[in-house]
Design a protein around this motif. Structure first.
Motif, PDB file in Angstrom:
ATOM      1  N   GLN A   1       5.028  24.491  27.677  1.00  0.00           N
ATOM      2  CA  GLN A   1       5.284  23.126  28.079  1.00  0.00           C
ATOM      3  C   GLN A   1       4.032  22.521  28.706  1.00  0.00           C
ATOM      4  OE1 GLN A   1       6.310  25.815  29.533  1.00  0.00           O
ATOM      5  NE2 GLN A   1       6.558  25.603  31.740  1.00  0.00           N
ATOM      6  N   VAL A   2       4.044  21.215  28.780  1.00  0.00           N
ATOM      7  CA  VAL A   2       2.894  20.512  29.326  1.00  0.00           C
ATOM      8  C   VAL A   2       2.840  20.690  30.843  1.00  0.00           C
ATOM      9  CG1 VAL A   2       1.797  18.263  29.658  1.00  0.00           C
ATOM     10  CG2 VAL A   2       2.901  18.811  27.481  1.00  0.00           C
ATOM     11  N   GLN A   3       1.644  21.004  31.324  1.00  0.00           N
ATOM     12  CA  GLN A   3       1.438  21.088  32.768  1.00  0.00           C
ATOM     13  C   GLN A   3       0.164  20.341  33.132  1.00  0.00           C
ATOM     14  OE1 GLN A   3       1.625  25.369  33.813  1.00  0.00           O
ATOM     15  NE2 GLN A   3       3.352  24.784  35.100  1.00  0.00           N
ATOM     16  N   LEU A   4       0.264  19.548  34.174  1.00  0.00           N
ATOM     17  CA  LEU A   4      -0.890  18.892  34.777  1.00  0.00           C
ATOM     18  C   LEU A   4      -0.925  19.338  36.232  1.00  0.00           C
ATOM     19  CD1 LEU A   4      -0.425  15.263  33.388  1.00  0.00           C
ATOM     20  CD2 LEU A   4      -1.814  17.096  32.428  1.00  0.00           C
ATOM     21  N   VAL A   5      -2.028  19.953  36.636  1.00  0.00           N
ATOM     22  CA  VAL A   5      -2.110  20.510  37.980  1.00  0.00           C
ATOM     23  C   VAL A   5      -3.310  19.906  38.703  1.00  0.00           C
ATOM     24  CG1 VAL A   5      -2.318  22.588  39.358  1.00  0.00           C
ATOM     25  CG2 VAL A   5      -1.038  22.655  37.201  1.00  0.00           C
ATOM     26  N   GLY A  26      -0.934  22.882  27.568  1.00  0.00           N
ATOM     27  CA  GLY A  26       0.254  22.617  26.772  1.00  0.00           C
ATOM     28  C   GLY A  26       0.206  21.351  25.950  1.00  0.00           C
ATOM     29  N   LEU A  27      -0.947  20.700  25.904  1.00  0.00           N
ATOM     30  CA  LEU A  27      -1.107  19.504  25.080  1.00  0.00           C
ATOM     31  C   LEU A  27      -2.506  19.485  24.509  1.00  0.00           C
ATOM     32  CD1 LEU A  27      -1.510  16.343  27.398  1.00  0.00           C
ATOM     33  CD2 LEU A  27      -2.133  18.655  28.014  1.00  0.00           C
ATOM     34  N   THR A  28      -2.692  18.693  23.465  1.00  0.00           N
ATOM     35  CA  THR A  28      -4.027  18.528  22.890  1.00  0.00           C
ATOM     36  C   THR A  28      -4.745  17.497  23.732  1.00  0.00           C
ATOM     37  OG1 THR A  28      -3.120  19.031  20.708  1.00  0.00           O
ATOM     38  CG2 THR A  28      -5.324  18.068  20.797  1.00  0.00           C
ATOM     39  N   PHE A  29      -5.429  17.983  24.734  1.00  0.00           N
ATOM     40  CA  PHE A  29      -5.972  17.141  25.796  1.00  0.00           C
ATOM     41  C   PHE A  29      -6.827  16.000  25.267  1.00  0.00           C
ATOM     42  CE2 PHE A  29      -7.075  16.272  30.093  1.00  0.00           C
ATOM     43  CZ  PHE A  29      -8.434  16.006  30.148  1.00  0.00           C
ATOM     44  N   ASP A  73     -13.636  16.337  30.992  1.00  0.00           N
ATOM     45  CA  ASP A  73     -14.310  17.385  30.239  1.00  0.00           C
ATOM     46  C   ASP A  73     -13.293  17.925  29.244  1.00  0.00           C
ATOM     47  OD1 ASP A  73     -15.460  19.700  29.244  1.00  0.00           O
ATOM     48  OD2 ASP A  73     -16.326  20.279  31.147  1.00  0.00           O
ATOM     49  N   ASN A  74     -13.389  17.492  28.007  1.00  0.00           N
ATOM     50  CA  ASN A  74     -12.397  17.894  27.008  1.00  0.00           C
ATOM     51  C   ASN A  74     -12.504  19.370  26.670  1.00  0.00           C
ATOM     52  OD1 ASN A  74     -11.348  15.326  26.949  1.00  0.00           O
ATOM     53  ND2 ASN A  74     -12.321  14.753  25.012  1.00  0.00           N
ATOM     54  N   ALA A  97      -1.967  11.793  35.219  1.00  0.00           N
ATOM     55  CA  ALA A  97      -0.972  11.553  34.191  1.00  0.00           C
ATOM     56  C   ALA A  97      -1.660  11.460  32.837  1.00  0.00           C
ATOM     57  CB  ALA A  97      -0.204  10.271  34.491  1.00  0.00           C
ATOM     58  N   ALA A  98      -0.899  11.765  31.794  1.00  0.00           N
ATOM     59  CA  ALA A  98      -1.415  11.761  30.424  1.00  0.00           C
ATOM     60  C   ALA A  98      -0.609  10.795  29.574  1.00  0.00           C
ATOM     61  CB  ALA A  98      -1.351  13.163  29.838  1.00  0.00           C
TER      62      ALA A  98
END
Length: 123
Positions: A1-5, A26-29, A73-74, A97-98
């Protein structure tokens, strides 16, 4: 799952600096616009700044323009918020947030959120 920390928050004196980081998984940043929001007690969550997928365009709220810098920084799946000349009114919980797109200015346009990091600026 997507996580943003988020990390990097803390207590700083007015005029000081902090650098916030947000590590995504968990995502294609590189396909996401990333934003930093903040919410002070009793206030609405507001956009501080945002950056498009390749870093080629950024947006800043008037209240932070010239003091805050957003970057990404991708390769590291990380977005940063460099905050300088901090003021007591910058005290808030800061969230990253994304947004898959195309919008990038409103809360409703963001798909995923971190848990936030507290920034406190003392006078």
């Amino acid at each position: 799952q997507v996580q943003l920390v988020e990390s990097g928050g803390g207590l700083v004196q007015a005029g000081g600096s902090l650098r916030l980081s947000c590590a995504a998984s968990g995502l294609t940043f590189s396909r996401y616009t990333m934003g930093w929001f903040r919410q002070a007690p009793g206030k609405e969550r507001e956009l501080v700044g945002s950056i498009i997928w390749n870093g080629g365009n950024t947006y800043y709220a008037d209240s932070v323009k010239g003091r805050f810098t957003i970057s990404r920084d991708n390769a590291e799946n990380t977005v940063y918020l460099q905050m300088t000349s901090l003021k007591p009114e910058d005290t808030a919980i800061y969230y990253c947030a994304a947004a898959r797109g195309p919008g990038w200015l409103f809360k409703r346009e963001y798909d995923y959120w971190g848990q936030g990091t507290q920034v406190t600026v003392s006078s």
